[in-house]
Design an enzyme around this catalytic site. Structure first.
Site, PDB file in Angstrom:
ATOM      1  N   CYS A  83       0.833  -1.205   0.000  1.00  0.00           N
ATOM      2  CA  CYS A  83       0.000   0.000   0.000  1.00  0.00           C
ATOM      3  C   CYS A  83       0.873   1.262   0.000  1.00  0.00           C
ATOM      4  O   CYS A  83       1.485   1.559  -1.024  1.00  0.00           O
ATOM      5  CB  CYS A  83      -0.983  -0.056   1.161  1.00  0.00           C
ATOM      6  SG  CYS A  83      -2.430   0.969   0.876  1.00  0.00           S
ATOM      7  N   ARG A 112      -2.289   7.477  -6.003  1.00  0.00           N
ATOM      8  CA  ARG A 112      -2.694   7.404  -4.591  1.00  0.00           C
ATOM      9  C   ARG A 112      -4.211   7.464  -4.472  1.00  0.00           C
ATOM     10  O   ARG A 112      -4.868   8.137  -5.260  1.00  0.00           O
ATOM     11  CB  ARG A 112      -2.109   8.572  -3.794  1.00  0.00           C
ATOM     12  CG  ARG A 112      -0.670   8.403  -3.377  1.00  0.00           C
ATOM     13  CD  ARG A 112      -0.163   9.622  -2.643  1.00  0.00           C
ATOM     14  NE  ARG A 112      -0.737   9.804  -1.323  1.00  0.00           N
ATOM     15  CZ  ARG A 112      -1.367  10.907  -0.916  1.00  0.00           C
ATOM     16  NH1 ARG A 112      -1.538  11.922  -1.719  1.00  0.00           N
ATOM     17  NH2 ARG A 112      -1.825  10.981   0.319  1.00  0.00           N
ATOM     18  N   ARG A 142      -7.826   2.713   1.432  1.00  0.00           N
ATOM     19  CA  ARG A 142      -7.352   3.935   0.739  1.00  0.00           C
ATOM     20  C   ARG A 142      -6.153   3.582  -0.156  1.00  0.00           C
ATOM     21  O   ARG A 142      -5.085   4.197  -0.087  1.00  0.00           O
ATOM     22  CB  ARG A 142      -6.989   5.029   1.744  1.00  0.00           C
ATOM     23  CG  ARG A 142      -8.206   5.527   2.530  1.00  0.00           C
ATOM     24  CD  ARG A 142      -7.872   6.616   3.524  1.00  0.00           C
ATOM     25  NE  ARG A 142      -7.288   7.799   2.892  1.00  0.00           N
ATOM     26  CZ  ARG A 142      -7.956   8.692   2.163  1.00  0.00           C
ATOM     27  NH1 ARG A 142      -9.253   8.531   1.954  1.00  0.00           N
ATOM     28  NH2 ARG A 142      -7.352   9.731   1.658  1.00  0.00           N
ATOM     29  N   HIS A 178      -3.130  -5.404   1.662  1.00  0.00           N
ATOM     30  CA  HIS A 178      -2.436  -5.606   2.945  1.00  0.00           C
ATOM     31  C   HIS A 178      -2.434  -7.075   3.389  1.00  0.00           C
ATOM     32  O   HIS A 178      -3.208  -7.439   4.283  1.00  0.00           O
ATOM     33  CB  HIS A 178      -3.157  -4.799   4.040  1.00  0.00           C
ATOM     34  CG  HIS A 178      -3.015  -3.324   3.919  1.00  0.00           C
ATOM     35  ND1 HIS A 178      -1.984  -2.629   4.499  1.00  0.00           N
ATOM     36  CD2 HIS A 178      -3.793  -2.411   3.294  1.00  0.00           C
ATOM     37  CE1 HIS A 178      -2.123  -1.336   4.239  1.00  0.00           C
ATOM     38  NE2 HIS A 178      -3.209  -1.180   3.511  1.00  0.00           N
ATOM     39  N   GLU A 180      -0.593  -8.407   5.363  1.00  0.00           N
ATOM     40  CA  GLU A 180      -0.152  -8.508   6.762  1.00  0.00           C
ATOM     41  C   GLU A 180      -1.316  -8.534   7.747  1.00  0.00           C
ATOM     42  O   GLU A 180      -1.100  -8.767   8.938  1.00  0.00           O
ATOM     43  CB  GLU A 180       0.818  -7.358   7.095  1.00  0.00           C
ATOM     44  CG  GLU A 180       0.207  -5.965   7.209  1.00  0.00           C
ATOM     45  CD  GLU A 180       0.009  -5.254   5.867  1.00  0.00           C
ATOM     46  OE1 GLU A 180       0.075  -5.905   4.811  1.00  0.00           O
ATOM     47  OE2 GLU A 180      -0.234  -4.024   5.893  1.00  0.00           O
TER      48      GLU A 180
END
Ligand code: GLN
Length: 199
Positions: A83, A112, A142, A178, A180
């Site tokens: 990200c 972005r 985002r 993500h 993680e």
């Protein structure tokens, strides 16, 4: 030294570095937070976490880390960005804040906050052949999109409309989402294989 376990760093200036440290440690890796240039010399790979890329950019410059990080990337250090970390690794940035810089290394342009305010955060399943046949549940917060993929980079995953959300180039790896935070460690394992190969 052949067979020696290598330390893997997680850039710990800002963002969800603790989650990456936990995943890497869960995979048996000696994972350490990185905040100072000297710490870069002790690691065989680096994860740049999610967070806010404009803040990470400012902090990396004021901590004197930006130039040593660029040099490490140019020198072949394996780096995985998620990200905001993907934004940091992109050669070109669209919709950055005024003066925002990246470290670069990935021959891509990223936009972005590309999914807009109506769809700030969402989850979807992705087919990513590089990490296996089973779909990967991906969480976007985002998130950036990879808008242009240059000749040096390879797309690894796309959302349903075809937009690219994961890329690889040599020792560099980036995902808009993500891994993680979902418990699916296949991207971290894919990255650790690069770290071992480079070491
Ligand atoms: N929107 C953030 C940025 O521009 C990235 C969000 C994230 O890392 N979850 O850096």
């Amino acid at each position: 030294m052949a067979g020696r376990a290598q330390k893997v760093g997680v850039l710990a200036l800002q963002g969800d570095f603790r989650e990456h440290l936990a995943v890497l440690r869960g995979l048996g890796t000696d994972a350490v937070p990185v905040r100072r240039p000297a710490e870069l010399e002790e690691i065989g790979g680096l994860v740049i976490p999610g967070g806010e890329s404009s803040v990470m950019d400012k902090l990396s410059r004021s901590f004197g880390l930006a130039e040593p990080l660029r040099a490490a990337i140019a020198g072949g250090l394996p780096v995985y960005g998620t990200c905001a970390g993907l934004i940091m690794l992109a050669d070109r940035i669209i919709d950055g804040i005024a003066g925002q810089q990246t470290l670069g290394g990935l021959d891509v342009a990223v936009r972005r906050n590309a999914f807009g305010s109506q769809l700030d955060s969402f989850e979807t399943d992705l087919h990513i052949p590089a990490v296996g046949d089973a779909p990967m549940h991906a969480v976007f917060i985002r998130a950036p999109i990879v808008e242009e993929v240059g000749g040096g980079a390879t797309p690894l995953a796309q959302v349903a409309d075809g937009r690219v959300v994961a890329v690889e180039q040599g020792n560099l790896l980036g995902t808009s989402f993500h891994p993680e935070i979902t418990g699916d460690t296949r991207f971290h394992e894919y990255f650790l294989a690069k770290v071992r190969a480079a070491g």
